[in-house]
Scaffold this active site. Structure first.
Site, PDB file in Angstrom:
ATOM      1  NE  ARG A  46      21.717  73.135 -81.490  1.00  0.00           N
ATOM      2  CZ  ARG A  46      20.256  73.277 -81.196  1.00  0.00           C
ATOM      3  NH1 ARG A  46      19.755  72.109 -80.612  1.00  0.00           N
ATOM      4  NH2 ARG A  46      19.822  74.346 -81.160  1.00  0.00           N
ATOM      5  CE1 TYR A  98      45.162  62.598 -78.260  1.00  0.00           C
ATOM      6  CE2 TYR A  98      43.332  63.766 -77.254  1.00  0.00           C
ATOM      7  CZ  TYR A  98      44.218  63.699 -77.972  1.00  0.00           C
ATOM      8  OH  TYR A  98      44.437  64.901 -78.705  1.00  0.00           O
ATOM      9  CG  ASP A 170      39.609  56.459 -78.497  1.00  0.00           C
ATOM     10  OD1 ASP A 170      39.716  56.112 -79.742  1.00  0.00           O
ATOM     11  OD2 ASP A 170      39.741  57.432 -78.092  1.00  0.00           O
ATOM     12  CE  LYS A 195      44.054  62.742 -83.797  1.00  0.00           C
ATOM     13  NZ  LYS A 195      43.790  62.115 -82.469  1.00  0.00           N
TER      14      LYS A 195
HETATM   15  C1  LIG Z   1      43.465  62.444 -81.428  1.00  0.00           C
HETATM   16  C2  LIG Z   1      42.781  61.558 -80.439  1.00  0.00           C
HETATM   17  C3  LIG Z   1      41.366  61.873 -79.593  1.00  0.00           C
HETATM   18  C4  LIG Z   1      40.995  63.377 -79.932  1.00  0.00           C
HETATM   19  O1  LIG Z   1      40.495  63.729 -81.015  1.00  0.00           O
HETATM   20  P1  LIG Z   1      40.349  65.019 -81.537  1.00  0.00           P
HETATM   21  O2  LIG Z   1      39.721  64.801 -82.797  1.00  0.00           O
HETATM   22  O3  LIG Z   1      41.771  65.627 -81.505  1.00  0.00           O
HETATM   23  O4  LIG Z   1      39.662  65.915 -80.618  1.00  0.00           O
HETATM   24  C5  LIG Z   1      40.971  61.008 -78.668  1.00  0.00           C
HETATM   25  N1  LIG Z   1      41.322  59.616 -79.007  1.00  0.00           N
HETATM   26  C6  LIG Z   1      42.579  59.347 -79.471  1.00  0.00           C
HETATM   27  C7  LIG Z   1      43.179  58.128 -79.419  1.00  0.00           C
HETATM   28  C8  LIG Z   1      43.253  60.292 -80.260  1.00  0.00           C
HETATM   29  O5  LIG Z   1      44.371  59.737 -81.146  1.00  0.00           O
END
Ligand SMILES: *Cc1c(COP(=O)(O)O)cnc(C)c1O
Length: 377
Positions: A46, A98, A170, A195
């Site tokens: 961890r 998001y 982000d 993604k």
């Molecule tokens: C999918 C997404 C998230 C969340 O991510 P997860 O891996 O699904 O928890 C956060 N920000 C953006 C822009 C996203 O497309």
């Protein structure tokens, strides 16, 4: 080192002990200590794991930061960053952020006394107006999801620095291949690595990169305390995905541009949101702060019924949440990714029932265009 080379050669390459050119998967929870407190850098997975560490060094170098951290999902990454704040602290956030970020901030973190104001960060005056005595950070998503609104990272980061606030970005949609928030002045970058970074719809993961030793200490403290860490198998998958990020992003970009142009000339489509189009309000800014426009397009077909018709006819666009993978995906934000946002708020933001979002994959674009042509006919 140029961007594509960096994706292959940055970080900790291979394994010193054996010469293996791929980082081994250290599927282990604990590490032998020679004497109490005497160990070879790792004590418990961890706190730190060698495979995860290799990924953390890689993403840190790709984003031009001081340290990286890998989490079990993008939401775990964002939530862990938000845990740098506490009761009575206030954060300003991009309004069409998001859906999951909106949810965790407005329904979970609010219970711990972290306050937030959602504004269109595309206009600095909105950010200025939202600042309170207790504001600690500005959290940006650019371009946004699903309307692809663009925020000037450099301008906001400069403003934030003057006020002693952190800038958090982000960077999921652009990835470090197209956009480098830290070089533009941001303090923290978060990713849903699920993604584009992973890129193959096979791993859920989140990443954080910070630009200072103090933030590195603070984020590691939260990561180790809360424990939403990424496992070694998934860390390895992500490193494997990242090696081809450059060639994938180039293809996503070229395909998306062609499709966006096709859609904007189609009579069944009333509106197209893609920052690579010259008429997109964020086009000029994107040209300045990114090296590509990405693979995400939203367009309006008028109604939920029309959207359903389109979904039923398409062959190569899989109906699914998520984005950023090799295969093209399609979704209806109002009923899927953004369903957790109350309908009045969706209307305010412009996320209509007929809005369709596509994540353009790296298939041959001629096939994708033929598919869209027959489905929109
Ligand atoms: C999918 C997404 C998230 C969340 O991510 P997860 O891996 O699904 O928890 C956060 N920000 C953006 C822009 C996203 O497309």
């Amino acid at each position: 080192m140029r961007a594509k080379t960096k994706l292959i050669h940055a970080g900790i390459v291979g394994d010193e002990a054996t010469g293996a050119v791929s980082t081994p998967i250290y599927q282990v929870s604990t590490f032998k200590q020679e004497a109490v407190g005497k160990f070879k850098g790792y004590e418990y997975s961890r706190t730190g794991n060698p495979t995860r560490h290799a990924l953390e060094v890689l993403i840190s170098e790709l984003e031009g930061g001081v340290a990286g951290f890998a989490f079990a999902s993008g939401m775990a990454a964002t939530s862990s960053v938000m845990m740098l704040f506490g009761k009575g602290d206030h954060v300003i956030i991009t309004d069409d952020v998001y859906g999951g970020t909106f949810r965790v901030i407005s329904k979970v973190l609010n219970r711990f006394g972290i306050e937030a104001t959602f504004v269109d960060t595309g206009d600095l005056s909105n950010v200025e107006a939202a600042i309170n005595e207790n504001t600690k950070a500005i959290f940006l998503e650019t371009p946004t999801n699903p309307l692809l609104k663009v925020t000037n990272i450099e301008e906001i980061a400069k403003f934030a620095k003057d006020k002693g606030l952190l800038t958090i970005v982000d960077n999921t949609f652009m990835t470090p291949y197209f956009q480098q928030p830290i070089a533009l002045g941001a303090d923290i970058v978060v990713h849903s690595a699920t993604k584009y970074l992973g890129g193959h719809s096979d791993v859920v993961a989140g990443l954080v990169v910070v630009n200072s030793d103090q933030l590195a200490t603070d984020v590691h403290f939260v990561q180790n305390s809360v424990g939403a860490v990424l496992g070694p198998q998934d860390s390895w998958l992500l490193m494997r995905g990242i090696k081809t990020l450059g060639i994938r992003m180039e293809e996503h970009n070229v395909n998306a541009q062609r499709i966006a142009e096709f859609l904007s000339n189609h009579e069944a489509v009333s509106k197209v949101f893609y920052p690579g189009l010259a008429n997109h309000p964020g086009h000029e800014l994107m040209k300045k702060q990114t090296t590509g426009f990405g693979g995400m397009i939203s367009f309006d077909v008028g109604s939920a019924e029309k959207a359903d018709e389109l979904l039923a006819k398409l062959h190569y666009f899989t109906l699914a949440e998520s984005l950023g993978a090799v295969e093209s995906l399609i979704s209806v934000p109002a009923r899927m990714t953004h369903a957790s946002i109350p309908s009045e708020r969706r209307a305010e933001l412009g996320i209509t029932d007929g809005l369709v979002r596509i994540s353009v994959g790296i298939e041959d674009v001629e096939d994708l265009l033929e598919d869209l042509t027959q489905a929109l006919a």
